[in-house]
Design an enzyme around this catalytic site. Structure first.
Site, PDB file in Angstrom:
ATOM      1  CD  GLU A   1      55.721  -7.842  19.316  1.00  0.00           C
ATOM      2  OE1 GLU A   1      55.908  -6.723  19.838  1.00  0.00           O
ATOM      3  OE2 GLU A   1      55.239  -8.800  19.939  1.00  0.00           O
TER       4      GLU A   1
ATOM      5  NE  ARG B   1      53.018  -2.684  25.130  1.00  0.00           N
ATOM      6  CZ  ARG B   1      51.915  -3.414  24.961  1.00  0.00           C
ATOM      7  NH1 ARG B   1      50.820  -3.104  25.606  1.00  0.00           N
ATOM      8  NH2 ARG B   1      51.912  -4.434  24.164  1.00  0.00           N
TER       9      ARG B   1
ATOM     10  CG  ASN C   1      56.352  -1.200  18.653  1.00  0.00           C
ATOM     11  OD1 ASN C   1      55.995  -1.690  19.713  1.00  0.00           O
ATOM     12  ND2 ASN C   1      57.594  -1.257  18.231  1.00  0.00           N
TER      13      ASN C   1
END
Length: 142
Positions: A46, A104, A50
């Site tokens: 994650e 997203r 990002n």
């Protein structure tokens, strides 16, 4: 026990799997559970995603990854030099996404927070973002 590592990867989606695998392998000496390994892999995935999607908007860039083991805790520092985050508090709200209309989900920081014991985010608009995550590895009680 104390150990450190540091590496750099290009901010490309194909390198996310490498980052998560290396970060998970780094703690193997602490004999983590399968669940702990999976949680580390997911949180690192994650954080790196990002950096790629939000930090660099899929443009060229680099991601620095550091890790340190102290006793039975591992800390990961994942850093990009991209656009930074204007409002960290807002960005960390569940379901918030800086890319409305995209695929997203806005759950990246929530997932990192759920799977790690500590999460800290530092950012400076125009200079990048640093994600610091710590996980305590349980003692083997077999």
């Amino acid at each position: 026990m104390r150990n450190k590592m540091k590496f750099e990867i290009p901010a490309k989606s194909e390198n996310e799997k490498l980052a998560r695998t290396v970060c998970a392998a780094f703690v193997l000496g602490l004999d983590p559970t399968i669940e702990e390994i999976d949680e580390i892999k997911t949180a690192v995935s994650e954080a790196v995603t990002n950096c790629i999607i939000h930090g660099y908007d899929s443009e060229d860039g680099v991601i620095d990854i550091e890790a340190e083991i102290r006793d039975r805790s591992v800390t990961y520092i994942i850093k990009d030099y991209g656009c930074g985050i204007e409002d960290i508090e807002k960005a960390m709200e569940p379901l918030y996404t800086g890319k409305p209309g995209s695929e997203r989900s806005g759950m990246g920081f929530s997932i990192m927070e759920a799977f790690m014991d500590e999460l800290k985010v530092e950012s400076c608009p125009g200079k990048g973002t640093i994600i610091i995550m710590t996980k305590r590895i349980s003692e083997d009680v077999r």
